[in-house]
Design an enzyme around this catalytic site. Structure first.
Site, mmCIF file in Angstrom:
data_model
loop_
_atom_site.group_PDB
_atom_site.id
_atom_site.type_symbol
_atom_site.label_atom_id
_atom_site.label_comp_id
_atom_site.label_asym_id
_atom_site.label_seq_id
_atom_site.Cartn_x
_atom_site.Cartn_y
_atom_site.Cartn_z
ATOM 1 N N ASP A 216 54.044 27.488 56.162
ATOM 2 C CA ASP A 216 54.263 26.387 57.093
ATOM 3 C C ASP A 216 55.617 26.557 57.776
ATOM 4 O O ASP A 216 56.635 26.747 57.095
ATOM 5 C CB ASP A 216 54.215 25.052 56.345
ATOM 6 C CG ASP A 216 54.085 23.865 57.294
ATOM 7 O OD1 ASP A 216 53.444 24.020 58.338
ATOM 8 O OD2 ASP A 216 54.626 22.792 56.984
ATOM 9 N N HIS B 17 60.834 17.586 66.632
ATOM 10 C CA HIS B 17 60.626 17.117 65.254
ATOM 11 C C HIS B 17 61.838 17.440 64.385
ATOM 12 O O HIS B 17 62.326 16.577 63.637
ATOM 13 C CB HIS B 17 59.378 17.768 64.662
ATOM 14 C CG HIS B 17 59.171 17.483 63.206
ATOM 15 N ND1 HIS B 17 58.868 16.230 62.736
ATOM 16 C CD2 HIS B 17 59.242 18.300 62.117
ATOM 17 C CE1 HIS B 17 58.742 16.274 61.407
ATOM 18 N NE2 HIS B 17 58.966 17.520 61.012
ATOM 19 N N GLU C 101 51.267 15.018 58.890
ATOM 20 C CA GLU C 101 51.992 15.827 59.868
ATOM 21 C C GLU C 101 50.977 16.494 60.780
ATOM 22 O O GLU C 101 50.082 17.220 60.318
ATOM 23 C CB GLU C 101 52.880 16.874 59.196
ATOM 24 C CG GLU C 101 54.102 16.270 58.534
ATOM 25 C CD GLU C 101 55.145 17.298 58.125
ATOM 26 O OE1 GLU C 101 56.272 16.887 57.806
ATOM 27 O OE2 GLU C 101 54.830 18.507 58.132
ATOM 28 N N GLU D 166 49.790 19.200 63.057
ATOM 29 C CA GLU D 166 50.145 20.605 63.253
ATOM 30 C C GLU D 166 48.975 21.396 63.835
ATOM 31 O O GLU D 166 47.834 20.940 63.847
ATOM 32 C CB GLU D 166 50.581 21.254 61.933
ATOM 33 C CG GLU D 166 51.755 20.575 61.251
ATOM 34 C CD GLU D 166 52.370 21.415 60.162
ATOM 35 O OE1 GLU D 166 52.192 22.661 60.175
ATOM 36 O OE2 GLU D 166 53.057 20.841 59.288
ATOM 37 N N ASP E 158 49.430 18.575 57.490
ATOM 38 C CA ASP E 158 50.275 18.928 56.347
ATOM 39 C C ASP E 158 50.718 17.622 55.671
ATOM 40 O O ASP E 158 51.806 17.119 55.910
ATOM 41 C CB ASP E 158 51.476 19.737 56.834
ATOM 42 C CG ASP E 158 52.391 20.146 55.697
ATOM 43 O OD1 ASP E 158 51.895 20.338 54.584
ATOM 44 O OD2 ASP E 158 53.608 20.282 55.935
ATOM 45 N N ARG F 238 57.001 11.868 51.294
ATOM 46 C CA ARG F 238 58.405 11.916 51.719
ATOM 47 C C ARG F 238 59.379 11.558 50.595
ATOM 48 O O ARG F 238 60.485 12.110 50.540
ATOM 49 C CB ARG F 238 58.618 10.967 52.905
ATOM 50 C CG ARG F 238 57.769 11.267 54.119
ATOM 51 C CD ARG F 238 58.023 12.638 54.681
ATOM 52 N NE ARG F 238 57.303 12.842 55.940
ATOM 53 C CZ ARG F 238 57.258 13.995 56.588
ATOM 54 N NH1 ARG F 238 57.866 15.063 56.092
ATOM 55 N NH2 ARG F 238 56.587 14.094 57.728
ATOM 56 N N GLN G 41 59.617 14.500 48.412
ATOM 57 C CA GLN G 41 60.276 15.565 49.173
ATOM 58 C C GLN G 41 61.794 15.406 49.212
ATOM 59 O O GLN G 41 62.536 16.366 49.015
ATOM 60 C CB GLN G 41 59.715 15.598 50.597
ATOM 61 C CG GLN G 41 60.289 16.695 51.471
ATOM 62 C CD GLN G 41 59.672 16.685 52.873
ATOM 63 O OE1 GLN G 41 58.798 15.874 53.172
ATOM 64 N NE2 GLN G 41 60.119 17.589 53.722
ATOM 65 N N LYS H 289 54.401 18.717 49.154
ATOM 66 C CA LYS H 289 53.453 19.203 50.153
ATOM 67 C C LYS H 289 52.351 20.065 49.543
ATOM 68 O O LYS H 289 51.436 20.481 50.250
ATOM 69 C CB LYS H 289 54.190 20.000 51.235
ATOM 70 C CG LYS H 289 55.060 19.134 52.145
ATOM 71 C CD LYS H 289 55.872 20.003 53.091
ATOM 72 C CE LYS H 289 56.683 19.162 54.059
ATOM 73 N NZ LYS H 289 55.861 18.610 55.150
ATOM 74 N N THR I 254 46.485 20.080 52.052
ATOM 75 C CA THR I 254 46.621 20.399 53.467
ATOM 76 C C THR I 254 45.216 20.440 54.045
ATOM 77 O O THR I 254 44.362 21.172 53.532
ATOM 78 C CB THR I 254 47.307 21.765 53.675
ATOM 79 O OG1 THR I 254 48.586 21.761 53.044
ATOM 80 C CG2 THR I 254 47.455 22.085 55.158
ATOM 81 N N GLU J 37 58.588 9.779 61.793
ATOM 82 C CA GLU J 37 59.239 9.649 63.100
ATOM 83 C C GLU J 37 58.746 8.422 63.864
ATOM 84 O O GLU J 37 59.541 7.703 64.466
ATOM 85 C CB GLU J 37 58.964 10.905 63.926
ATOM 86 C CG GLU J 37 59.538 12.183 63.336
ATOM 87 C CD GLU J 37 58.950 13.406 63.999
ATOM 88 O OE1 GLU J 37 59.499 13.849 65.013
ATOM 89 O OE2 GLU J 37 57.906 13.898 63.511
#
Length: 425
Positions: A134, A141, A207, A209, A241, A245, A248, A261, A265, A371
């Site tokens: 990844d 971002h 996420e 992607e 993904d 958080r 993380q 993560k 996925t 975000e």
């Protein structure tokens, strides 16, 4: 050289293919499906799946004269044949489905056997994921996340404008669209806590992607130029993904994401080939610092790919909460793959390269809840009147993607969908 498979004027005789928003004759994405029996390779055309194993058995397509590659549970045997076979097969299928080669159209028995209504096809993981890497290729971002946690003056790491940053993820938990995603457990430590605790993630995120699927293997010690890397990419999928958080933020210093993560996925079931996306190539954004020569590109390798995220609460209607475009990625998939091999790392057929979260400049174009809700400060409103800062159990996230330009047929990716399930106690 002009490629007739892109001609927007060409139509398929398959009912529903003409003008289909995702799968017209010009697309022909590959996937794996079953109808209650063995998984095998198919191509999406309109509201049908074309059974390539049936065509191969009948001799209508034969990418490898020595063995069958479509009567298989993954795309890997076909991808391993290389770019010449990919293009020859695309051209053969285009002629069969366009009617220039009438052998399929004019054989009602074969047509009935090979054309499966989409609602009868159970879509599988399209390829065996050899490895999963990844990247972190969206400057917007990276800037947004860096601003939240390090301040605007230190938002981008010192190396970011020079190197495609990435980490190796877990191929074992890449799953196909449509399944449930179990909320992960892990170590959590809030800023004011004296010690970590173990529990279910409370800040679960998506996420948005794009995933590049590598179709050409390289030997250990081999380096690819960006041009060679571009030719080695078989196609692209939408990729979610999923990210915890709170797990993380506690684990990622100093080595980056791990369990936050590794739990899941999701990818879309249809691999849209690089060949189908040729009309939608576009230039990368302007460089803020010169790149080293090995990352130089002689051709436009970014994709003018529109992306959207829908979020639906349990028993609620979906709301589109983000729209963006992959053309703004600072590093193309070809650059990511070239960098991956720069040290001599061997690549395998079926390697998956995630782009990293695709975010634009405006708040509505951010590709994650982290975000969109700005780390919880601005909750996102949903269709039922509730709001989210992070995902709740029962929420369904759907990624959508399509390419559309004047003078070209619209090429869609279908959907990449997942529903959050409660954590296992």
């Amino acid at each position: 050289m002009r490629d007739e498979t892109h001609d927007p004027a060409r139509q398929s005789w398959v009912p529903g293919a003409a003008g289909h928003p995702d799968f017209p004759l010009q697309n022909l994405p590959f996937g794996v499906f079953s109808t209650g029996d063995r998984p095998r390779v198919g191509v999406a055309i309109g509201d049908h799946v074309l059974d390539l194993a049936a065509l191969e058995a009948a001799g209508l397509v034969r990418p490898d004269p020595e063995r069958t590659v479509f009567d298989a549970p993954t795309l890997n045997p076909f991808m391993a044949l290389g770019p010449a076979a990919w293009q020859a097969t695309r051209e053969a299928l285009s002629r069969l489905l366009g009617g220039e080669d009438a052998r399929l159209r004019d054989d009602p028995v074969m047509t009935g056997r090979a054309l499966v209504p989409a609602e009868r096809a159970m879509l599988q993981l399209p390829f065996k994921v050899a490895e999963y890497t990844d990247f972190y290729a969206s400057r917007e971002h990276a800037t947004n996340v860096g601003t939240m946690f390090r301040g605007p003056d230190n938002a981008l790491p010192a190396n970011w404008l020079h190197i495609p940053i990435g980490y190796n993820g877990r191929a074992s938990t890449v799953v196909v669209s449509g399944g449930g995603i179990v909320r992960p457990m892990g170590q959590l430590k809030a800023p004011g806590d004296q010690a970590p605790r173990f529990g279910a993630s409370e800040r679960l995120d998506f996420e948005l992607e794009v995933g590049a699927v590598v179709g050409t293997a390289t030997a250990m010690g081999t380096r690819l130029s960006t041009a060679q890397a571009d030719r080695a990419i078989f196609g692209y999928v939408l990729l979610n993904d999923w990210s915890a958080r709170d797990i993380q933020v506690w684990e990622y210093v100093p080595l980056g994401p791990f369990q936050s993560k590794a739990f899941a996925t999701s990818i879309s079931p249809w691999v849209v080939t690089a060949a189908a996306l040729e009309p939608f190539r576009t230039e990368a954004p302007g460089r803020l610092a010169p790149l080293l020569p090995y990352l130089h590109e002689d051709t436009p390798n970014n994709l003018d790919l529109e992306l959207a995220v829908d979020l639906a609460p349990a028993d609620g209607e979906p709301a589109t909460i983000a729209r963006t475009n992959a053309s703004g990625l600072y590093y193309s998939s070809a650059q990511q793959l070239a960098h991956h091999t720069a040290c001599g790392c061997a690549m395998s057929v079926g390697d998956l390269l995630g782009s990293g979260t695709v975010s634009g400049r405006a708040p509505g174009s951010y590709g994650s809840l982290l975000e969109l809700a700005w780390n919880g400060a601005h909750p996102v409103r949903l269709s039922d009147g509730t709001s989210r800062t992070f995902l709740a159990d029962g929420d369904t996230v759907t990624l959508r993607g399509w390419c559309a330009r004047d003078g070209a047929a619209r090429i869609g990716f279908g959907a990449c969908r997942g529903t959050i399930l409660p954590a296992h106690a």
